[in-house]
Design an enzyme around this catalytic site. Structure first.
Site, short mmCIF file in Angstrom:
data_model
loop_
_atom_site.label_atom_id
_atom_site.label_comp_id
_atom_site.label_asym_id
_atom_site.label_seq_id
_atom_site.Cartn_x
_atom_site.Cartn_y
_atom_site.Cartn_z
N CYS A 1 -9.32 -33.25 111.21
CA CYS A 1 -9.02 -31.82 111.14
C CYS A 1 -9.25 -31.31 109.71
O CYS A 1 -10.38 -31.29 109.25
CB CYS A 1 -7.59 -31.58 111.64
SG CYS A 1 -7.30 -29.88 112.13
N HIS B 1 -7.22 -34.60 117.10
CA HIS B 1 -6.15 -35.41 116.49
C HIS B 1 -5.86 -36.66 117.31
O HIS B 1 -4.91 -36.68 118.10
CB HIS B 1 -4.87 -34.58 116.39
CG HIS B 1 -4.92 -33.52 115.35
ND1 HIS B 1 -4.66 -33.77 114.02
CD2 HIS B 1 -5.24 -32.20 115.43
CE1 HIS B 1 -4.80 -32.65 113.33
NE2 HIS B 1 -5.16 -31.68 114.14
N GLU C 1 -4.44 -39.27 116.38
CA GLU C 1 -3.14 -39.85 116.01
C GLU C 1 -2.00 -39.28 116.85
O GLU C 1 -0.89 -39.81 116.83
CB GLU C 1 -2.86 -39.62 114.51
CG GLU C 1 -2.44 -38.21 114.10
CD GLU C 1 -3.60 -37.22 113.93
OE1 GLU C 1 -4.71 -37.53 114.42
OE2 GLU C 1 -3.38 -36.15 113.34
#
Lengths: 222, 80
Positions: A86, A196, A198
């Site tokens: 990002c 994302h 994660e």
């Protein structure tokens, strides 16, 4: 494998990234602050998402000129793996470690939702635990994720297989050229992506499609 | 003291969604003559310098290193 997370004022996904790396590698990453001129000996450096320096001037522009990013560039030149997610991706293109630019979403709106990604190249350090062409789920949350590169650069990165993730099934949230969601450097050791991973690594997240990216990078067998 | 203005604009062929939105808004206000709008940035700088040639070279370096992203933007420098 040892990892490091770069911390910059205005980032807000650092905690999620540290938690993901700790859970997946079994070891907490070291942290690197904006003014640090050296990064410890690690195998993987991650620049998390957020709004470094308030997105002033251009997203990632100020961060890319900080001492910590010069240190990241030195490590990248030595072949250390680098992932930018990002705002981290925006910082990597602003610093010249990845080609192209990330512009305002064509909708002009901040998008925060789940998209589908196609693994466009499963033959990289970061994607080897995925199947070629595999479709995965992944959340996005950004205002400036519209990937752009001039025709010559685009032809080069497409030809080299540097496009590793594409938005799939009509879920391109930002107008990115060729549905590009993530790319690697020509040497293949630097990855930038807007989604994302994660935030999708365990059952509590509602899925774990992002886990294989970190396991690939950290050398954990699928 | 040298005063300078740096203008940064998007290169031709680079999509400008913000310019498009402004274009549509101007049309909505009744300005039917507006054919297209491209949005850019202006920086006004004051330099503690007297050598205009050196100042211009410095300003161009500032553009290349920070003020403009030359992947997508052009810049021009004018010293007043």
């Amino acid at each position: 494998m040892k990892s490091a997370v770069v911390l910059l004022p205005g980032l807000n996904r650092d905690r999620d990234m540290i938690a993901a790396l700790t859970k997946i590698s079994g070891k907490a990453p070291v942290t690197v602050w904006e003014t640090d001129t050296e990064i410890p000996d690690v195998d993987l450096i991650v620049i998390p998402g957020g709004f470094s320096y308030g997105d002033y001037l251009r997203c990632g522009a100020i961060a890319a000129r900080m001492p910590a990013l010069r240190a990241v560039a030195e490590k990248a030149a030595k072949g250390v793996m680098v992932i930018g997610v990002c705002n981290g991706f925006q910082i990597l293109v602003e610093s010249g470690l990845l080609p192209g630019a990330l512009m305002r979403n064509t909708s002009l709106k901040f998008v925060c939702r789940e998209v589908k990604l196609q693994v466009a190249n499963a033959n990289t350090t970061f994607t080897r635990n995925y199947q070629p062409g595999q479709i995965i789920r992944c959340p996005v949350a950004h205002h400036d994720g519209n990937y752009f590169a001039d025709a010559e650069t685009l032809a080069r990165i497409e030809g080299n297989g540097q496009v590793v993730f594409r938005y799939a099934e009509g879920t391109n949230p930002n107008g990115s050229i060729n549905d590009i969601a993530g790319i690697v450097s020509d040497k293949g050791n630097v990855l930038g992506l807007m989604p994302h991973p994660e935030n999708l690594i365990e059952a509590a997240h509602g899925g774990s499609d992002g886990r294989a990216l970190f396991e690939s990078a950290l050398g954990i067998a699928a | 003291m040298i005063k300078a203005r740096v203008t940064v604009t998007l290169k031709n062929g680079v999509l400008d969604p913000q310019g498009k939105a402004i274009e549509h808004a101007l049309g909505g206000l009744g300005f039917g003559s507006v054919g297209s709008v491209r949005q850019g940035k202006v920086f006004d700088l004051e330099l503690n310098a007297t050598d205009k040639a050196k100042a211009e070279a410095d300003l161009k370096a500032m553009c290349d290193k920070l003020l403009a992203n030359t992947v997508i933007e052009n810049y021009s420098v004018s010293i007043t």
